[in-house]
Design an enzyme around this catalytic site. Structure first.
Site, mmCIF file in Angstrom:
data_model
loop_
_atom_site.group_PDB
_atom_site.id
_atom_site.type_symbol
_atom_site.label_atom_id
_atom_site.label_comp_id
_atom_site.label_asym_id
_atom_site.label_seq_id
_atom_site.Cartn_x
_atom_site.Cartn_y
_atom_site.Cartn_z
ATOM 1 N N TYR A 41 -15.772 -13.621 29.489
ATOM 2 C CA TYR A 41 -15.626 -12.561 28.479
ATOM 3 C C TYR A 41 -16.065 -13.134 27.121
ATOM 4 O O TYR A 41 -15.342 -13.095 26.138
ATOM 5 C CB TYR A 41 -14.180 -12.060 28.380
ATOM 6 C CG TYR A 41 -13.524 -11.700 29.694
ATOM 7 C CD1 TYR A 41 -13.722 -10.442 30.270
ATOM 8 C CD2 TYR A 41 -12.697 -12.596 30.360
ATOM 9 C CE1 TYR A 41 -13.106 -10.101 31.478
ATOM 10 C CE2 TYR A 41 -12.084 -12.267 31.560
ATOM 11 C CZ TYR A 41 -12.297 -11.019 32.114
ATOM 12 O OH TYR A 41 -11.684 -10.685 33.310
ATOM 13 N N CYS A 89 -7.817 -0.277 0.679
ATOM 14 C CA CYS A 89 -7.005 -0.774 1.792
ATOM 15 C C CYS A 89 -6.662 -2.229 1.531
ATOM 16 O O CYS A 89 -7.555 -3.055 1.290
ATOM 17 C CB CYS A 89 -7.767 -0.632 3.107
ATOM 18 S SG CYS A 89 -6.907 -1.378 4.516
ATOM 19 N N CYS A 108 -5.061 -11.436 23.604
ATOM 20 C CA CYS A 108 -4.665 -10.487 22.555
ATOM 21 C C CYS A 108 -3.524 -9.601 23.025
ATOM 22 O O CYS A 108 -3.119 -8.686 22.312
ATOM 23 C CB CYS A 108 -5.867 -9.636 22.123
ATOM 24 S SG CYS A 108 -6.579 -8.644 23.461
ATOM 25 N N ASP A 111 -11.096 -15.238 27.529
ATOM 26 C CA ASP A 111 -10.640 -14.444 26.380
ATOM 27 C C ASP A 111 -10.830 -12.981 26.749
ATOM 28 O O ASP A 111 -11.712 -12.293 26.231
ATOM 29 C CB ASP A 111 -11.458 -14.811 25.135
ATOM 30 C CG ASP A 111 -10.946 -14.104 23.883
ATOM 31 O OD1 ASP A 111 -9.894 -13.449 23.952
ATOM 32 O OD2 ASP A 111 -11.613 -14.199 22.832
ATOM 33 N N GLN A 122 -14.772 -11.389 15.773
ATOM 34 C CA GLN A 122 -13.360 -11.325 15.369
ATOM 35 C C GLN A 122 -13.232 -10.868 13.927
ATOM 36 O O GLN A 122 -14.000 -11.294 13.056
ATOM 37 C CB GLN A 122 -12.699 -12.697 15.555
ATOM 38 C CG GLN A 122 -12.528 -13.106 17.004
ATOM 39 C CD GLN A 122 -11.251 -12.544 17.632
ATOM 40 O OE1 GLN A 122 -10.594 -11.676 17.071
ATOM 41 N NE2 GLN A 122 -10.914 -13.034 18.809
ATOM 42 N N CYS A 143 -0.325 5.958 7.159
ATOM 43 C CA CYS A 143 -1.507 5.412 7.832
ATOM 44 C C CYS A 143 -1.120 4.747 9.152
ATOM 45 O O CYS A 143 -0.046 4.174 9.279
ATOM 46 C CB CYS A 143 -2.182 4.409 6.901
ATOM 47 S SG CYS A 143 -3.613 3.578 7.623
ATOM 48 N N CYS A 191 -1.312 -0.230 9.338
ATOM 49 C CA CYS A 191 -0.301 -1.269 9.105
ATOM 50 C C CYS A 191 1.075 -0.762 9.521
ATOM 51 O O CYS A 191 1.705 -0.009 8.778
ATOM 52 C CB CYS A 191 -0.266 -1.666 7.627
ATOM 53 S SG CYS A 191 -1.738 -2.536 7.077
ATOM 54 N N GLU A 224 -20.585 -12.237 30.047
ATOM 55 C CA GLU A 224 -20.173 -11.031 29.307
ATOM 56 C C GLU A 224 -20.884 -9.829 29.920
ATOM 57 O O GLU A 224 -22.057 -9.901 30.281
ATOM 58 C CB GLU A 224 -20.554 -11.175 27.825
ATOM 59 C CG GLU A 224 -20.407 -9.932 26.982
ATOM 60 C CD GLU A 224 -19.001 -9.405 26.946
ATOM 61 O OE1 GLU A 224 -18.831 -8.202 27.198
ATOM 62 O OE2 GLU A 224 -18.066 -10.192 26.671
ATOM 63 N N CYS A 279 0.845 -1.200 0.000
ATOM 64 C CA CYS A 279 0.000 0.000 0.000
ATOM 65 C C CYS A 279 0.881 1.252 0.000
ATOM 66 O O CYS A 279 1.755 1.390 0.869
ATOM 67 C CB CYS A 279 -0.907 0.010 1.222
ATOM 68 S SG CYS A 279 -1.855 1.543 1.417
#
Length: 458
Positions: free
Chosen positions: A317, A163, A414, A387, A288, A79, A82, A338, A73
């Site tokens: 979660y 993108c 994550c 999670d 996701q 940006c 990325c 949750e 890109c």
């Protein structure tokens, strides 16, 4: 040696930081440089100094690293999306594997952990993988309408309708919306003045079903979108267009979506699958963003859970029940927790839609619901799956998990730093790490997902 702002320096990049930035050293002083790669020799301008480290901007790559590649890109450097597109994909995977390994060793105190780590699960095609996008709308210096993504750490919009990590259909959608806005003199939102109508263009794409949703986030009422039927007719020309809706957000806030949704065309949702499980996804649903790698991640969580049909599983979660329902395929019963009520409503609907009568859901904070159910109702767990968000698990929740003493804990994460912190706590309370998988869920960014299996030491 003392360094000053705007000073030009030449240095060799010998390390990489948590956000994927290059790190170079001059007389022991560390400089962090976005868009630099280990092995680069660069000329850079210092932009900020601290006592023992500083930040610099690459002005010229004097000698490129063997791992440096030309970004696909042209807007990649400007940006904020990325941060690693200039690094070969093979090296990106090595970096993410090492990032998880280093956190587990340094923060988690897990020595020899590499022996328990599987090779990283990368993508065959690490482009055009995202199923959701939120494009801010604004104007450039000449007053022209633009949409794209924010530059790193700013709210300056980089004009970009193509993108390379989003689904290719987004470009057609953006061009049609911008064309409609220009023809009908629809204004873009200005967050400094809180005036203007269109704030964001949100899209969702079902990778299996090929259903498409477009949601305009506006600072006003639906009737303020003049001749809206023109946009609807134009968007309907795109194959798979299923849902067109308007989200009302009049708040002076960085929060993208408001709570009120009005449908314009079709239902206020689309459907998609992860494996054999079908999910209904609305504008506000958490789902996701990389469906191919999500399947890899969930299948690994299922493998680690090692279910045979007789187990009671708690999924903490749980969001809209994505992992819960995946596990319900093999568990005796699954309980999901949750804090977001709307997400639990989605989870219950998805369970019913898929015919799972062995999945039950609770609204509330995991660190409040699980202790309550354990202490007052004596709930039991063979397996607990967590999670959590980036901040990791609450201390009270970890304490209750230890008291419940499940045979296995599957931790999906994550953020490797908070994962390592929590694994250390669980390790001090009778659990040992058996296996670790690293999954590249966010190609060309520094973010990484991992899943760990812990077993109870008897």
């Amino acid at each position: 040696m003392e360094f000053k702002k705007n000073q030009m320096v030449e240095l060799y990049i010998d390390d990489i930081g948590n956000e994927g930035e290059g790190i170079g050293h001059i007389d022991g002083y560390a400089l962090f440089l976005k868009d630099a790669v280990i092995g680069d020799k660069v000329r850079a301008r210092i932009i900020k100094t601290k006592k023992n480290y500083g930040f610099a901007r690459v002005e010229e790559v004097l000698e490129p690293s063997k791992d440096r590649v030309e970004p696909k890109c042209p807007k990649a450097r400007a940006c904020g999306g990325c941060t690693l597109q200039h690094l070969s994909y093979k090296k990106q995977l090595e970096y993410k594997f090492q990032k998880v390994k280093n956190c587990l060793e340094r923060i988690g105190g897990l020595q020899g952990i590499e022996e328990k780590m599987e090779p990283i699960y990368g993508m065959d095609e690490p482009f055009y993988y995202r199923n959701k996008a939120q494009f801010p709308v604004g104007t450039d210096k000449e007053g022209n309408l633009v949409t794209g993504f924010y530059a790193g750490r700013t709210h300056h919009i980089i004009d970009c309708t193509h993108c390379v990590i989003q689904h290719p259909v987004n470009e057609s959608i953006l061009l049609k919306v911008l064309d409609y806005m220009k023809k009908n003199k629809i204004s873009a939102y200005d967050e400094k003045t809180n005036h203007g109508l269109v704030r964001h263009i949100m899209t969702r794409v079902g990778f299996v079903t090929e259903e498409i949703m477009v949601c305009l986030v506006i600072n006003g009422k639906k009737k303020d979108l003049r001749n809206l039927y023109q946009l609807v007719d134009s968007l309907k020309e795109i194959d798979g267009m299923t849902s067109i809706c308007v989200n009302i957000n009049k708040e002076k806030t960085n929060k993208i979506l408001g709570n009120k949704i009005e449908t314009v065309y079709g239902p206020a949702y689309i459907y998609d699958y992860i494996g054999d499980v079908k999910y209904q996804i609305g504008p506000l649903s958490f789902f996701q963003v990389n469906p191919k790698q999500t399947k890899v991640l969930y299948e690994k969580a299922m493998e680690y859970a090692n279910l045979h049909g007789q187990e009671t599983v708690w999924d903490l979660y749980c969001g809209i029940g994505t992992i819960s329902l995946f596990l319900a395929q093999k568990a005796k019963e699954v309980y999901g927790v949750e804090i977001v009520k709307e997400a639990i409503d989605d989870a219950k609907f998805n369970a019913q839609m898929n015919g799972f009568d062995n999945a039950k859901f609770f609204v509330g904070k995991a660190e409040e619901v699980l202790p309550r159910e354990y202490e007052k109702n004596g709930v039991y767990a063979d397996v607990i799956v967590v999670d959590p968000p980036r901040k990791g698990c609450d201390a009270k929740l970890l304490d209750t998990m230890v008291k419940m003493a499940p045979k296995r804990i599957v931790y999906v994460s994550c953020d490797p730093a908070t994962l390592a912190r929590d694994l250390k706590i669980l390790g001090e309370n009778g659990y040992q790490v058996e296996k670790v998988s690293v999954v590249d869920q966010f190609s060309h960014s520094s973010h990484v997902e991992s899943v760990c299996l812990l077993s109870k030491i008897y």
